[in-house]
Design a protein around this motif. Structure first.
Motif, PDB file in Angstrom:
ATOM      1  N   ASN A  88       1.069  -1.223   0.212  1.00 50.56           N
ATOM      2  CA  ASN A  88      -0.001   0.073   0.117  1.00 50.56           C
ATOM      3  C   ASN A  88       0.640   1.629  -0.031  1.00 50.56           C
ATOM      4  OD1 ASN A  88      -2.758   1.104   0.087  1.00 50.56           O
ATOM      5  ND2 ASN A  88      -2.100   2.079   2.252  1.00 50.56           N
ATOM      6  N   ASN A  89       1.737   1.288  -0.903  1.00 59.03           N
ATOM      7  CA  ASN A  89       2.640   2.520  -1.274  1.00 59.03           C
ATOM      8  C   ASN A  89       1.677   3.301  -2.286  1.00 59.03           C
ATOM      9  OD1 ASN A  89       3.706   1.650  -3.526  1.00 59.03           O
ATOM     10  ND2 ASN A  89       5.052   0.611  -2.280  1.00 59.03           N
ATOM     11  N   GLN A  90       2.863   4.669  -2.912  1.00 59.30           N
ATOM     12  CA  GLN A  90       2.331   5.382  -3.589  1.00 59.30           C
ATOM     13  C   GLN A  90       2.214   4.951  -4.693  1.00 59.30           C
ATOM     14  OE1 GLN A  90       4.207   9.043  -3.484  1.00 59.30           O
ATOM     15  NE2 GLN A  90       3.080   9.784  -5.218  1.00 59.30           N
ATOM     16  N   ALA A  91       3.117   3.770  -5.187  1.00 58.06           N
ATOM     17  CA  ALA A  91       2.576   3.105  -6.463  1.00 58.06           C
ATOM     18  C   ALA A  91       1.531   2.888  -6.718  1.00 58.06           C
ATOM     19  CB  ALA A  91       3.338   1.884  -6.702  1.00 58.06           C
ATOM     20  N   ALA A  92       1.052   1.887  -5.311  1.00 63.09           N
ATOM     21  CA  ALA A  92      -0.786   1.356  -5.658  1.00 63.09           C
ATOM     22  C   ALA A  92      -1.328   2.451  -6.155  1.00 63.09           C
ATOM     23  CB  ALA A  92      -0.667   0.947  -4.706  1.00 63.09           C
TER      24      ALA A  92
END
Length: 346
Positions: free
Chosen positions: A286-290
């Protein structure tokens, strides 16, 4: 004589305060670090001198003299990964609640930098050190060199409770939940995209994937890229496109959000594959890439903020309990966040 400061202005030192107050430098030091040892009248005199000279104490020197500081040191593996930013925010919030501050260092996963920052923080007499780790080799090395006089709490890696406190996430559960999610949306031909064997969290997620597959009886393959970044995911996506088109792969569990983002970018950019109609994809972290992807990516949320907060609280407990402290291991539970990349098709 006061020493030069930035902008050419003279900066008062401890000797100047002592001279103006008519006391020894040791007395000034005691006022700063051990005020209970100084008579009230003398303390007031020294503090008036400090005010008159606009004296600003040297924080590092004060912590050395006092034996410790209110600062908490945190070494993270990768500040480019927003999970570690969440960890830092959680640690900072808890440190601030007890009047402390957070000192942050980024190791880029390099052991020599981890060792260097441990030494710097120990020399600065921080109240304790938090360090994020993701493989057994780094843990073994850090265990050998960790400063004995400073509480050290391991994050993202389960430590030997005989030596350290630790806060980790149940990554096997996370891999299991991600896989169950795809199975429950009707996917039956799954792919797990993992990573190097030395990364313990990735291997734990793989075990969760295998457990869910074994329980359900769906077909599955595993792919091992050289690393776990977006570019690795893009190449894996290109390799898997044929299987998706032929109907041999309809669900992908990526062991990190960066891998998932690369896979989504690779497959969606072809024009002949639709996500999630043809293949559902879920990442992990659940980091910014997702959440900032053009196609929002489902993920397993790591409780990073909670991990940092619990770790900081463990340091505070160890400082307070001193010789009576008993190390403990906290294992946090992840949860699935469903987004567009794995929505069930009606």
């Amino acid at each position: 004589m006061p020493e030069p400061a930035a902008g050419g202005r003279a900066r008062a030192g401890i000797a100047d305060v002592a001279a103006l107050a008519g006391v020894s430098q040791g007395t000034v030091s005691n006022v700063l670090n051990h005020p209970d040892r100084v008579a009230a009248k003398t303390r007031d005199k020294v503090r008036r001198a400090m005010d008159m000279l606009d004296y600003v104490p040297n924080g590092l020197a004060r912590s050395l003299a006092a034996g410790s500081s209110q600062a908490l040191g945190l070494v993270v593996s990768d500040l480019g990964n927003s999970v570690f930013v969440d960890i830092a925010r959680g640690a900072e919030q808890t440190a601030e609640s007890t009047g402390g501050t957070l000192l942050l260092a980024n190791s880029d996963g390099r052991l020599e930098r981890e060792a260097s920052y441990l030494a710097v923080f120990a020399q600065s007499r921080v109240s304790g050190i938090l360090i994020t780790l993701n493989d057994a080799g780094h843990y073994a090395a850090i265990s050998r060199i960790a400063p004995s006089g400073t509480p050290v709490v391991m994050l993202n890696h389960r430590a030997d409770p005989g030596r350290f406190c630790s806060v980790s996430v149940d990554d096997e559960l996370g891999g299991y939940l991600a896989t169950r999610h795809l199975i429950e949306t009707g996917r039956r031909r799954l792919v797990f995209v993992g990573g190097p064997d030395k990364l313990a969290p990735i291997q734990q997620r793989a075990r969760g994937f295998r457990r869910a597959v074994a329980e359900s009886g769906v077909s599955a393959i595993e792919v091992v890229p050289p690393w776990i970044n977006r570019a690795d995911g893009w190449r894996i996506g290109a390799d898997l496109a044929g299987r998706v088109i032929d109907g041999d792969a309809d669900g992908i569990v990526a062991s990190t959000d960066l891998l998932a983002a690369g896979i989504v970018q690779s497959l969606a950019g072809r024009g002949d594959i639709q996500i999630p109609r043809d293949v559902a994809i879920i990442g992990y972290d659940n980091n910014q890439a997702a959440w900032d992807s053009p196609l929002p990516i489902s993920t397993v949320m790591q409780p990073g903020h909670e991990m940092g907060s619990v770790g900081a609280a463990m340091v505070a407990d160890e400082v307070e309990e001193s010789g009576e402290h008993v190390h403990r291991c906290a294992v946090l539970s992840p949860k699935v966040l469903v987004r567009d990349s794995s929505m069930k098709i009606a």
